[in-house]
Design a protein around this motif. Structure first.
Motif, PDB file in Angstrom:
ATOM      1  N   ILE A  23       0.890  -1.150   0.000  1.00 10.12           N
ATOM      2  CA  ILE A  23       0.000   0.000   0.000  1.00 10.12           C
ATOM      3  C   ILE A  23       0.929   1.200   0.000  1.00 10.12           C
ATOM      4  CG2 ILE A  23      -1.801   1.227   1.247  1.00 10.12           C
ATOM      5  CD1 ILE A  23      -2.550  -1.458   2.510  1.00 10.12           C
ATOM      6  N   ALA A  24       1.061   1.843  -1.138  1.00 12.09           N
ATOM      7  CA  ALA A  24       2.108   2.842  -1.331  1.00 12.09           C
ATOM      8  C   ALA A  24       1.675   4.226  -0.883  1.00 12.09           C
ATOM      9  CB  ALA A  24       2.487   2.887  -2.804  1.00 12.09           C
ATOM     10  N   HIS A  25       2.678   5.070  -0.582  1.00 13.05           N
ATOM     11  CA  HIS A  25       2.417   6.480  -0.321  1.00 13.05           C
ATOM     12  C   HIS A  25       1.921   7.091  -1.624  1.00 13.05           C
ATOM     13  CE1 HIS A  25       4.570   6.847   3.528  1.00 13.05           C
ATOM     14  NE2 HIS A  25       5.308   5.876   3.042  1.00 13.05           N
ATOM     15  N   SER A  26       0.840   7.824  -1.558  1.00 10.81           N
ATOM     16  CA  SER A  26       0.366   8.523  -2.748  1.00 10.81           C
ATOM     17  C   SER A  26      -0.567   9.631  -2.314  1.00 10.81           C
ATOM     18  CB  SER A  26      -0.368   7.563  -3.682  1.00 10.81           C
ATOM     19  OG  SER A  26      -1.526   7.080  -3.072  1.00 10.81           O
ATOM     20  N   SER A  27      -0.819  10.545  -3.205  1.00 15.40           N
ATOM     21  CA  SER A  27      -1.799  11.568  -2.886  1.00 15.40           C
ATOM     22  C   SER A  27      -3.172  10.934  -3.020  1.00 15.40           C
ATOM     23  CB  SER A  27      -1.661  12.762  -3.827  1.00 15.40           C
ATOM     24  OG  SER A  27      -1.919  12.357  -5.135  1.00 15.40           O
ATOM     25  N   VAL A 103      -4.643  10.275   5.220  1.00 14.48           N
ATOM     26  CA  VAL A 103      -4.323  11.309   6.199  1.00 14.48           C
ATOM     27  C   VAL A 103      -3.201  12.176   5.632  1.00 14.48           C
ATOM     28  CG1 VAL A 103      -3.555  11.802   8.548  1.00 14.48           C
ATOM     29  CG2 VAL A 103      -4.946   9.767   8.111  1.00 14.48           C
ATOM     30  N   ASN A 104      -3.466  13.461   5.463  1.00 18.25           N
ATOM     31  CA  ASN A 104      -2.461  14.396   4.936  1.00 18.25           C
ATOM     32  C   ASN A 104      -1.813  13.871   3.656  1.00 18.25           C
ATOM     33  OD1 ASN A 104      -3.144  15.829   7.183  1.00 18.25           O
ATOM     34  ND2 ASN A 104      -1.103  15.915   8.056  1.00 18.25           N
ATOM     35  N   SER A 105      -2.612  13.386   2.740  1.00 20.04           N
ATOM     36  CA  SER A 105      -2.182  12.857   1.435  1.00 20.04           C
ATOM     37  C   SER A 105      -1.384  11.565   1.527  1.00 20.04           C
ATOM     38  CB  SER A 105      -1.371  13.900   0.650  1.00 20.04           C
ATOM     39  OG  SER A 105      -2.178  15.028   0.391  1.00 20.04           O
ATOM     40  N   VAL A 106      -1.443  10.876   2.644  1.00 18.73           N
ATOM     41  CA  VAL A 106      -0.732   9.609   2.833  1.00 18.73           C
ATOM     42  C   VAL A 106      -1.756   8.484   2.920  1.00 18.73           C
ATOM     43  CG1 VAL A 106       0.762   8.295   4.398  1.00 18.73           C
ATOM     44  CG2 VAL A 106       1.172  10.736   4.039  1.00 18.73           C
ATOM     45  N   ASP A 108      -0.491   5.036   2.983  1.00 23.65           N
ATOM     46  CA  ASP A 108       0.197   3.919   3.602  1.00 23.65           C
ATOM     47  C   ASP A 108      -0.265   3.808   5.060  1.00 23.65           C
ATOM     48  OD1 ASP A 108       2.780   2.073   3.725  1.00 23.65           O
ATOM     49  OD2 ASP A 108       2.805   3.411   5.478  1.00 23.65           O
ATOM     50  N   ILE A 109      -0.734   2.635   5.448  1.00 20.95           N
ATOM     51  CA  ILE A 109      -1.344   2.449   6.766  1.00 20.95           C
ATOM     52  C   ILE A 109      -0.407   2.832   7.903  1.00 20.95           C
ATOM     53  CG2 ILE A 109      -2.202   0.671   8.367  1.00 20.95           C
ATOM     54  CD1 ILE A 109      -4.260   1.519   6.362  1.00 20.95           C
ATOM     55  N   SER A 110       0.806   2.341   7.875  1.00 21.23           N
ATOM     56  CA  SER A 110       1.762   2.625   8.940  1.00 21.23           C
ATOM     57  C   SER A 110       2.058   4.124   9.016  1.00 21.23           C
ATOM     58  CB  SER A 110       3.041   1.822   8.712  1.00 21.23           C
ATOM     59  OG  SER A 110       3.942   2.052   9.765  1.00 21.23           O
ATOM     60  N   ALA A 111       2.263   4.745   7.865  1.00 22.97           N
ATOM     61  CA  ALA A 111       2.546   6.179   7.830  1.00 22.97           C
ATOM     62  C   ALA A 111       1.330   6.987   8.281  1.00 22.97           C
ATOM     63  CB  ALA A 111       2.998   6.593   6.435  1.00 22.97           C
ATOM     64  N   MET A 112       0.128   6.535   7.914  1.00 22.25           N
ATOM     65  CA  MET A 112      -1.091   7.220   8.360  1.00 22.25           C
ATOM     66  C   MET A 112      -1.166   7.225   9.881  1.00 22.25           C
ATOM     67  SD  MET A 112      -3.979   5.958   5.570  1.00 22.25           S
ATOM     68  CE  MET A 112      -5.262   5.921   6.783  1.00 22.25           C
ATOM     69  N   ALA A 113      -0.846   6.093  10.496  1.00 18.66           N
ATOM     70  CA  ALA A 113      -0.879   6.002  11.958  1.00 18.66           C
ATOM     71  C   ALA A 113       0.108   6.986  12.577  1.00 18.66           C
ATOM     72  CB  ALA A 113      -0.578   4.570  12.399  1.00 18.66           C
ATOM     73  N   ASP A 114       1.301   7.087  11.998  1.00 15.52           N
ATOM     74  CA  ASP A 114       2.311   8.020  12.505  1.00 15.52           C
ATOM     75  C   ASP A 114       1.834   9.461  12.387  1.00 15.52           C
ATOM     76  OD1 ASP A 114       3.991   5.888  13.086  1.00 15.52           O
ATOM     77  OD2 ASP A 114       5.158   6.104  11.231  1.00 15.52           O
ATOM     78  N   VAL A 115       1.236   9.804  11.250  1.00 15.40           N
ATOM     79  CA  VAL A 115       0.745  11.172  11.038  1.00 15.40           C
ATOM     80  C   VAL A 115      -0.381  11.482  12.021  1.00 15.40           C
ATOM     81  CG1 VAL A 115      -0.399  12.726   9.400  1.00 15.40           C
ATOM     82  CG2 VAL A 115       1.449  11.242   8.619  1.00 15.40           C
ATOM     83  N   LEU A 116      -1.286  10.541  12.235  1.00 12.85           N
ATOM     84  CA  LEU A 116      -2.384  10.762  13.184  1.00 12.85           C
ATOM     85  C   LEU A 116      -1.858  11.032  14.591  1.00 12.85           C
ATOM     86  CD1 LEU A 116      -4.934   8.060  12.023  1.00 12.85           C
ATOM     87  CD2 LEU A 116      -5.317  10.537  12.052  1.00 12.85           C
ATOM     88  N   ARG A 117      -0.792  10.356  14.964  1.00 15.31           N
ATOM     89  CA  ARG A 117      -0.218  10.547  16.300  1.00 15.31           C
ATOM     90  C   ARG A 117       0.507  11.879  16.430  1.00 15.31           C
ATOM     91  NH1 ARG A 117       1.688   5.152  15.375  1.00 15.31           N
ATOM     92  NH2 ARG A 117       0.364   3.683  16.469  1.00 15.31           N
ATOM     93  N   ALA A 118       1.220  12.298  15.382  1.00 16.56           N
ATOM     94  CA  ALA A 118       2.177  13.390  15.527  1.00 16.56           C
ATOM     95  C   ALA A 118       1.736  14.742  14.967  1.00 16.56           C
ATOM     96  CB  ALA A 118       3.502  12.983  14.876  1.00 16.56           C
ATOM     97  N   GLU A 120      -0.055  18.194  13.913  1.00 14.26           N
ATOM     98  CA  GLU A 120      -0.978  19.138  14.539  1.00 14.26           C
ATOM     99  C   GLU A 120      -2.105  19.526  13.587  1.00 14.26           C
ATOM    100  OE1 GLU A 120       0.968  22.473  16.314  1.00 14.26           O
ATOM    101  OE2 GLU A 120       2.359  21.204  17.416  1.00 14.26           O
ATOM    102  N   SER A 121      -1.821  19.573  12.291  1.00  9.85           N
ATOM    103  CA  SER A 121      -2.846  19.847  11.281  1.00  9.85           C
ATOM    104  C   SER A 121      -3.130  18.552  10.537  1.00  9.85           C
ATOM    105  CB  SER A 121      -2.366  20.900  10.289  1.00  9.85           C
ATOM    106  OG  SER A 121      -2.232  22.139  10.930  1.00  9.85           O
ATOM    107  N   LEU A 122      -4.397  18.196  10.480  1.00  6.36           N
ATOM    108  CA  LEU A 122      -4.786  16.940   9.845  1.00  6.36           C
ATOM    109  C   LEU A 122      -5.848  17.167   8.792  1.00  6.36           C
ATOM    110  CD1 LEU A 122      -5.039  14.771  13.069  1.00  6.36           C
ATOM    111  CD2 LEU A 122      -3.318  14.522  11.277  1.00  6.36           C
ATOM    112  N   GLN A 123      -5.644  16.535   7.650  1.00  8.91           N
ATOM    113  CA  GLN A 123      -6.667  16.484   6.616  1.00  8.91           C
ATOM    114  C   GLN A 123      -6.989  15.001   6.426  1.00  8.91           C
ATOM    115  OE1 GLN A 123      -5.724  17.390   2.468  1.00  8.91           O
ATOM    116  NE2 GLN A 123      -7.613  18.597   2.396  1.00  8.91           N
TER     117      GLN A 123
END
Length: 138
Positions: A23-27, A103-106, A108-118, A120-123
């Motif tokens: 599941i790749a990083h993509s917009s 989440v924030n144009s990501v 990838d599941i693992s990266a999404m989890a990291d972005v959700l945790r860290a 401050e601005s979330l899309q």
């Protein structure tokens, strides 16, 4: 009980395994995510100030549309509940059962989890409705 938990501990390993499934990083613009006519896709944009928890419990799931996080609960007084109170359109308020697919144009599941945790601005790109989702096999 941790209100900032993105994944229950027993599912963290599955999150990493899901990322290995290419599941790749993509917009992820809204138009590409909601393929089915019975799926409502919308964007939630919120800020999570330092020290404020996101305030949702999520489960890693796989559906016919791919991997994502399904909202299992929303905690009062946190960032998501504040978004829901300020959002004038009930159709764009985050609800239990909604699936976060980006989440924030990501994507990838693992990266999404990291972005959700860290972050401050979330899309969040969210899908509601459509075919059911199920947790990954353990």
């Amino acid at each position: 009980r941790l209100v900032a938990t993105v994944l229950p501990r027993r599912r963290q390993r599955d999150c990493v395994d899901a990322a290995v499934l290419a599941i790749a990083h993509s917009s992820c613009p809204e138009g590409e995510v909601g393929m089915s006519s019975d799926v409502h896709t919308f964007t939630v944009e919120l800020r999570k100030p330092p020290g404020v928890h996101l305030g949702i419990d999520l489960a890693l799931v796989r559906s016919s549309r791919g991997w994502g996080f399904v909202v299992e609960s929303i905690v009062d007084g946190a960032a998501v509940s504040a978004w829901n109170q300020r959002c004038p359109d009930p159709a764009r308020q985050l609800q239990v059962g909604d699936m976060i697919v980006c989440v924030n144009s990501v994507r990838d599941i693992s990266a999404m989890a990291d972005v959700l945790r860290a972050a401050e601005s979330l899309q969040l790109v969210v899908q509601r409705g459509g075919t059911g989702a199920s947790p990954p096999a353990l």
